[in-house]
Design a protein around this motif. Sequence first.
Motif, PDB file in Angstrom:
ATOM      1  N   SER A  59      39.477  35.487  36.574  1.00  0.00           N
ATOM      2  CA  SER A  59      38.941  35.156  35.251  1.00  0.00           C
ATOM      3  C   SER A  59      37.536  34.567  35.269  1.00  0.00           C
ATOM      4  N   ASP A  60      36.927  34.443  36.453  1.00  0.00           N
ATOM      5  CA  ASP A  60      35.570  33.893  36.478  1.00  0.00           C
ATOM      6  C   ASP A  60      34.773  34.480  37.638  1.00  0.00           C
ATOM      7  N   GLY A  61      33.467  34.259  37.588  1.00  0.00           N
ATOM      8  CA  GLY A  61      32.551  34.842  38.569  1.00  0.00           C
ATOM      9  C   GLY A  61      32.763  34.346  39.986  1.00  0.00           C
ATOM     10  N   GLU A  62      33.020  33.048  40.152  1.00  0.00           N
ATOM     11  CA  GLU A  62      33.256  32.496  41.492  1.00  0.00           C
ATOM     12  C   GLU A  62      34.458  33.176  42.146  1.00  0.00           C
ATOM     13  N   SER A  63      35.547  33.300  41.384  1.00  0.00           N
ATOM     14  CA  SER A  63      36.752  33.947  41.924  1.00  0.00           C
ATOM     15  C   SER A  63      36.482  35.412  42.248  1.00  0.00           C
ATOM     16  N   ALA A  64      35.689  36.077  41.419  1.00  0.00           N
ATOM     17  CA  ALA A  64      35.353  37.483  41.676  1.00  0.00           C
ATOM     18  C   ALA A  64      34.631  37.617  43.013  1.00  0.00           C
ATOM     19  N   LEU A  65      33.668  36.742  43.252  1.00  0.00           N
ATOM     20  CA  LEU A  65      32.922  36.813  44.516  1.00  0.00           C
ATOM     21  C   LEU A  65      33.809  36.437  45.698  1.00  0.00           C
ATOM     22  N   ASP A  66      34.672  35.445  45.521  1.00  0.00           N
ATOM     23  CA  ASP A  66      35.610  35.095  46.595  1.00  0.00           C
ATOM     24  C   ASP A  66      36.512  36.292  46.898  1.00  0.00           C
ATOM     25  N   PHE A  67      36.947  37.002  45.859  1.00  0.00           N
ATOM     26  CA  PHE A  67      37.838  38.153  46.045  1.00  0.00           C
ATOM     27  C   PHE A  67      37.123  39.255  46.836  1.00  0.00           C
ATOM     28  N   VAL A  68      35.924  39.648  46.409  1.00  0.00           N
ATOM     29  CA  VAL A  68      35.251  40.754  47.105  1.00  0.00           C
ATOM     30  C   VAL A  68      34.844  40.374  48.527  1.00  0.00           C
ATOM     31  N   HIS A  69      34.574  39.094  48.749  1.00  0.00           N
ATOM     32  CA  HIS A  69      34.238  38.628  50.105  1.00  0.00           C
ATOM     33  C   HIS A  69      35.492  38.306  50.913  1.00  0.00           C
ATOM     34  N   GLN A  70      36.668  38.391  50.285  1.00  0.00           N
ATOM     35  CA  GLN A  70      37.955  38.118  50.923  1.00  0.00           C
ATOM     36  C   GLN A  70      37.957  36.730  51.581  1.00  0.00           C
ATOM     37  N   ARG A  71      37.621  35.729  50.771  1.00  0.00           N
ATOM     38  CA  ARG A  71      37.556  34.366  51.293  1.00  0.00           C
ATOM     39  C   ARG A  71      38.363  33.414  50.407  1.00  0.00           C
ATOM     40  N   ASN A  72      38.564  32.194  50.929  1.00  0.00           N
ATOM     41  CA  ASN A  72      39.345  31.163  50.238  1.00  0.00           C
ATOM     42  C   ASN A  72      40.738  31.692  49.907  1.00  0.00           C
ATOM     43  N   GLU A  73      41.198  31.528  48.659  1.00  0.00           N
ATOM     44  CA  GLU A  73      42.576  31.942  48.347  1.00  0.00           C
ATOM     45  C   GLU A  73      42.761  33.459  48.353  1.00  0.00           C
ATOM     46  N   PHE A  74      41.661  34.219  48.435  1.00  0.00           N
ATOM     47  CA  PHE A  74      41.745  35.687  48.429  1.00  0.00           C
ATOM     48  C   PHE A  74      41.542  36.283  49.821  1.00  0.00           C
ATOM     49  N   ALA A  75      41.657  35.459  50.853  1.00  0.00           N
ATOM     50  CA  ALA A  75      41.407  35.906  52.231  1.00  0.00           C
ATOM     51  C   ALA A  75      42.302  37.079  52.640  1.00  0.00           C
ATOM     52  N   ASN A  76      43.515  37.141  52.098  1.00  0.00           N
ATOM     53  CA  ASN A  76      44.448  38.203  52.492  1.00  0.00           C
ATOM     54  C   ASN A  76      44.521  39.353  51.497  1.00  0.00           C
ATOM     55  N   GLU A  77      43.639  39.336  50.508  1.00  0.00           N
ATOM     56  CA  GLU A  77      43.624  40.420  49.518  1.00  0.00           C
ATOM     57  C   GLU A  77      42.784  41.589  50.043  1.00  0.00           C
ATOM     58  N   PRO A  78      43.060  42.798  49.558  1.00  0.00           N
ATOM     59  CA  PRO A  78      42.249  43.945  49.991  1.00  0.00           C
ATOM     60  C   PRO A  78      40.876  43.907  49.319  1.00  0.00           C
ATOM     61  N   ARG A  79      39.895  44.480  49.977  1.00  0.00           N
ATOM     62  CA  ARG A  79      38.599  44.622  49.319  1.00  0.00           C
ATOM     63  C   ARG A  79      38.789  45.649  48.211  1.00  0.00           C
ATOM     64  N   PRO A  80      38.314  45.358  46.987  1.00  0.00           N
ATOM     65  CA  PRO A  80      38.546  46.310  45.889  1.00  0.00           C
ATOM     66  C   PRO A  80      37.764  47.613  46.080  1.00  0.00           C
ATOM     67  N   ASP A  81      38.356  48.698  45.572  1.00  0.00           N
ATOM     68  CA  ASP A  81      37.685  49.999  45.596  1.00  0.00           C
ATOM     69  C   ASP A  81      36.746  50.141  44.411  1.00  0.00           C
ATOM     70  N   ILE A  82      37.020  49.375  43.359  1.00  0.00           N
ATOM     71  CA  ILE A  82      36.198  49.433  42.152  1.00  0.00           C
ATOM     72  C   ILE A  82      36.315  48.079  41.447  1.00  0.00           C
ATOM     73  N   VAL A  83      35.231  47.657  40.807  1.00  0.00           N
ATOM     74  CA  VAL A  83      35.231  46.381  40.080  1.00  0.00           C
ATOM     75  C   VAL A  83      34.967  46.663  38.607  1.00  0.00           C
ATOM     76  N   LEU A  84      35.836  46.126  37.754  1.00  0.00           N
ATOM     77  CA  LEU A  84      35.639  46.177  36.304  1.00  0.00           C
ATOM     78  C   LEU A  84      35.165  44.785  35.902  1.00  0.00           C
ATOM     79  N   LEU A  85      33.963  44.704  35.390  1.00  0.00           N
ATOM     80  CA  LEU A  85      33.322  43.408  35.202  1.00  0.00           C
ATOM     81  C   LEU A  85      32.955  43.128  33.751  1.00  0.00           C
TER      82      LEU A  85
END
Length: 150
Positions: A44-70
Amino acid sequence: MGTEDERLDEPIDILLVEPNPGDSRLFEENFTDAKLLNTIHVVSDGESALDFVHQRNEFANEPRPDIVLLEPQLPGKSGVDVLSELKNEPSLDGIPVVVLTSSDAGERIVQSHGLEVDTYMRKPVEPKEFVEFVQSIEAFWITIVQRESQ
C-alpha cells in the motif's frame, strides 16, 4: 529456468501498489473471479513496493515481480519516486511498469517527471471493466514475453 514457451504457461507474479484497500480488494476479487492464473501481491505504499522489488526486509522471501501495477499517488515515498528507482536501477529496469491512473492529470504528473512508463491504464470502476482490465494486463505480459523471446 525453462524455455520462453514454458514461461508462458507459468503464472506471473504481479505487484499491485495501491493505497486504497477497497481498490486492492476489488482487484484481487476480480482476479479470482476471472480465474486468471497469476499471483497478485499487494502493498500500500512506496517504501513497501521498493522493499518488495528488492526482496528485502519482510519481503525477503517473496518472488521478484514480473510486472508492477503502480498507483502514482502513494503515502510517504511517492509513485514517481518508486518509478524513478525502478527505471534507474539496472537490475530492476527490465520489470514492466503499468501506471494506474484515474484521470489524465495522473498521467500528466508522471510524464512531467520525464520517466519512462511501459503503459498507462485507467482505473476501472465497474466489475466487468475490471476483468477486462486484468485480461488486458495478461495480454500485455504475453506480448512483452513474446517480443523479448524473438
